[in-house]
Scaffold this active site. Sequence first.
Site, PDB file in Angstrom:
ATOM      1  N   GLY A   1       2.305  -3.648   5.194  1.00 23.78           N
ATOM      2  CA  GLY A   1       1.346  -3.503   4.119  1.00 23.78           C
ATOM      3  C   GLY A   1       2.000  -3.720   2.774  1.00 23.78           C
ATOM      4  CG  ASN A   2       0.766  -5.324  -0.425  1.00 23.72           C
ATOM      5  OD1 ASN A   2      -0.288  -4.585  -1.357  1.00 23.72           O
ATOM      6  ND2 ASN A   2       0.140  -6.310   0.358  1.00 23.72           N
ATOM      7  NE  ARG A   3       4.763   0.691  -4.787  1.00 19.76           N
ATOM      8  CZ  ARG A   3       5.501   0.950  -5.947  1.00 19.76           C
ATOM      9  NH1 ARG A   3       6.690   0.013  -6.263  1.00 19.76           N
ATOM     10  NH2 ARG A   3       5.240   1.550  -7.051  1.00 19.76           N
TER      11      ARG A   3
ATOM     12  CB  ALA B   1      -1.219  -7.411  -3.069  1.00 29.12           C
TER      13      ALA B   1
END
Length: 409
Positions: free
Chosen positions: A217-219, A284
């Site tokens: 995943g990402n932030r 994102a």
Amino acid sequence: MLPEVFSGKKILLGVTGGIAAYKACLLVRELKKSGAEVHVIMTSSAAEFVAPLTFSALSGNPVIINIFPENQKSGSSLGTWHIDLALEADLMIIAPATVNTIAKITYGIADNALTVLFSAMRSPVLICPAADMDMYNSPASTENLDTLERRGYYILPAEAGELASGLKGVGRLPETEKILEAAASVLMGYKKDLTGTKLTITAGPSYEDIDPVRFIGNRSTGLMGYSIAKAAWLRGAEVELISGPSVYTPYPELKFTKVRSALEMQKALIESSGRTEITIMAAAVADFRPAVVSDKKIKKESSAGSIALTENPDLIASIQKQGKTIVGFALETDNEEANALKKLSKKGLDMIVLNSLNDAGSGFEVPTNAVTVFTSDGGKKEIGRTSKFEVANRLLDQIMDYRKSYGKS
Ligand code: CTP
């Protein structure tokens, strides 16, 4: 975080006699926290639901219920208090507004402190109706609300859900956060200027599953995309929000599609962007996903310690752009402007919104943002650090200006 626009503002909060009057207490608290000066005006039936003392304690100001305040009756202070308060106020919010008060203010009746102040207001008024569904939908109330909206007052419609009567239908007062966002939008000078405009907005991260337990995943939290969706809806737009995993809750009126992976987002995006004229890609999206998703939890012993990846499609490349306005986001850590401009032309975008990770108040996991917006015709405009909700509104202004310059409304 609340939009900074409330700081130092003088706000009159009119509370009328409905079950939802207790929710107005939270409104006062939040407005005070954000630096506003709050004066509460109650109808006498509102005082049957919540004690005025609660509001005076929360606001730090006396609550106004009577047209003739005590000291005026004794002759010690004969003044035009209602005119003074109305003239000095930056905004009046009526929440909850009962059908009775709505009817009175539609017809110019001024028989209590709240309706007197309303008729003397020069600044904007936000009206948040709440009632049982049959009362809310009655022909008289519907026509009265239409009339008030035509006269320039901002109406935040009631929501559908379970009502105090036990019935299910439209009539609930929206959550405090939504009322505050509507109030911020009104204070910023917006009305329903995007009525008739259809937007697709993507938000949040994509999660690319490795096995039933892990993912890549990402932030991204989704706050920027959700803020754009809310701001656009409050300004009258029809909004389709496609979101990866996020803790935020969209307004119930949005067409909401929850997705997990880039491929799921792609499918939803292709369908939605076909229906709308503006697409804003705030999500994102992961560039890669695991080549194989294991259906069982991968054990340490059987793992080679590495994961084979395969490239995700570029979602922007998969949508039809002809006649549409497509806005991308870029989050860069170095060579920011050059990288953003490269993406603007390579992805065939109309606009790209650059947020720099080098700026502490910008990007992931912070309630504020500072961005630079580049357009395909060489334009460059900065939006200085402020709440994501305000950035969202200014970005929408720029998108609408850009469309106007190409003859699109
Ligand atoms: N984007 C997309 N599809 C992808 C990756 C990104 O549509 N597979 C969109 C994002 O939603 C964003 C824009 O493209 O609006 C730029 O995203 P970014 O991750 O900065 O660009 P990439 O093309 O992935 O470039 P890189 O990660 O190499 O910087």
